[in-house]
Design a protein around this motif. Sequence first.
Motif, short mmCIF file in Angstrom:
data_model
loop_
_atom_site.label_atom_id
_atom_site.label_comp_id
_atom_site.label_asym_id
_atom_site.label_seq_id
_atom_site.Cartn_x
_atom_site.Cartn_y
_atom_site.Cartn_z
N SER A 1 0.85 -1.19 0.00
CA SER A 1 0.00 0.00 0.00
C SER A 1 0.88 1.24 0.00
O SER A 1 2.09 1.17 0.23
CB SER A 1 -0.89 0.01 1.23
N SER B 1 0.75 0.03 -16.26
CA SER B 1 0.58 -1.42 -16.04
C SER B 1 1.79 -2.10 -15.41
O SER B 1 1.91 -3.32 -15.45
CB SER B 1 0.23 -2.13 -17.36
N VAL C 1 -0.76 -2.97 -10.54
CA VAL C 1 -2.21 -2.99 -10.69
C VAL C 1 -2.85 -3.01 -9.31
O VAL C 1 -2.32 -3.63 -8.37
CB VAL C 1 -2.68 -4.23 -11.49
N PRO C 2 -3.98 -2.31 -9.14
CA PRO C 2 -4.69 -2.35 -7.85
C PRO C 2 -5.19 -3.77 -7.57
O PRO C 2 -5.59 -4.49 -8.48
CB PRO C 2 -5.86 -1.38 -8.06
N VAL C 3 -5.16 -4.14 -6.32
CA VAL C 3 -5.63 -5.47 -5.92
C VAL C 3 -7.14 -5.41 -5.69
O VAL C 3 -7.63 -4.58 -4.90
CB VAL C 3 -4.93 -5.94 -4.64
N PRO C 4 -7.90 -6.24 -6.38
CA PRO C 4 -9.36 -6.23 -6.18
C PRO C 4 -9.72 -6.50 -4.71
O PRO C 4 -9.08 -7.32 -4.05
CB PRO C 4 -9.84 -7.38 -7.08
N ASP C 5 -10.71 -5.79 -4.24
CA ASP C 5 -11.21 -5.96 -2.86
C ASP C 5 -10.20 -5.57 -1.79
O ASP C 5 -10.42 -5.86 -0.61
CB ASP C 5 -11.67 -7.41 -2.62
N GLN C 6 -9.10 -4.93 -2.18
CA GLN C 6 -8.13 -4.42 -1.21
C GLN C 6 -7.78 -2.99 -1.58
O GLN C 6 -6.72 -2.73 -2.16
CB GLN C 6 -6.87 -5.29 -1.17
N PRO C 7 -8.65 -2.06 -1.30
CA PRO C 7 -8.45 -0.66 -1.71
C PRO C 7 -7.09 -0.12 -1.26
O PRO C 7 -6.68 -0.32 -0.12
CB PRO C 7 -9.60 0.08 -1.02
N TYR D 1 -1.45 -2.57 -4.02
CA TYR D 1 -1.00 -2.85 -5.38
C TYR D 1 -0.17 -4.12 -5.42
O TYR D 1 0.47 -4.50 -4.45
CB TYR D 1 -0.14 -1.70 -5.91
N ARG D 2 -0.19 -4.75 -6.59
CA ARG D 2 0.72 -5.85 -6.89
C ARG D 2 1.36 -5.58 -8.24
O ARG D 2 0.93 -4.69 -8.98
CB ARG D 2 -0.02 -7.19 -6.90
#
Length: 257
Positions: free
Chosen positions: A26, A52, A55-61, A64-65
């Motif tokens: 984060s 790119s 990318v933002p991690v879904p469901d983890q506002p 990033y990964r």
Amino acid sequence: MGRLVPAVTRALDILELFLEADGPQSAPDVVRKLQLPRTTVHELLTTLAARSYLVPVPDQPGRYRLGVRAYQLGSRYAEQLDLAAEGQRVAREVAATCDETVHVAILEDTDVIYIAKVDSTHAVRMVSAAGRRLPAHCTAVGKMLLAALPEAELAARIEGRELDALTPGSITDPDALRTELAAIRERGTATEHRESNPDVSCVAAPVRDSSGRVVAALSVSVPMIRWTDSSETELAELATKGANDLSVGLGYRPRTR
């Protein structure tokens, strides 16, 4: 040596955090680990995500990964590293057979870059060196690689450009080059007679990857004092065998009837 660009250094520092991190990161994680201003971190993360690399991690506002672009760069590095290592190995084997200089090169725009080279034990002056760049149209490896391009891609690379000469024997006329490339496609090997070096001739063959795409070329270079019609035939066979061995090392499997 030029100075380092602070913004680029910070962006790379952020990417390198993911080499050691166990999971997504984060903005507060980056601020704490790199001791950077919060605003700077948010701007850099936004930029890297837009390209790119992250990318933002879904469901983890806010977390990033690594993104696909980082994977693509790593994959390209691995491809080139394998090609260079395999190329050097095969070049040594070919050179041990004929005691002539052997090259492996790749195409970049209208130039070739030598990624492997094994010298002959005979004293001979070569303009090539591992890592060096030469005009593709002046070399056997380069003409082999140009001949493998689709017509539209070849046209985009050579039309409207001057073909510089390295020697009086270099091809400088685009129409003459196209004629030469057509002949290369027909016979499957490329030759160069005093086109990059006034004292040397070469013969080259294509190297293919696992998909069958031509990704490099392998050549054998011989001083003119040892070049004959019969030796050209023998060296073409040797270059073809070496190129085929390298192709197999890269995962290529020739189609059989």
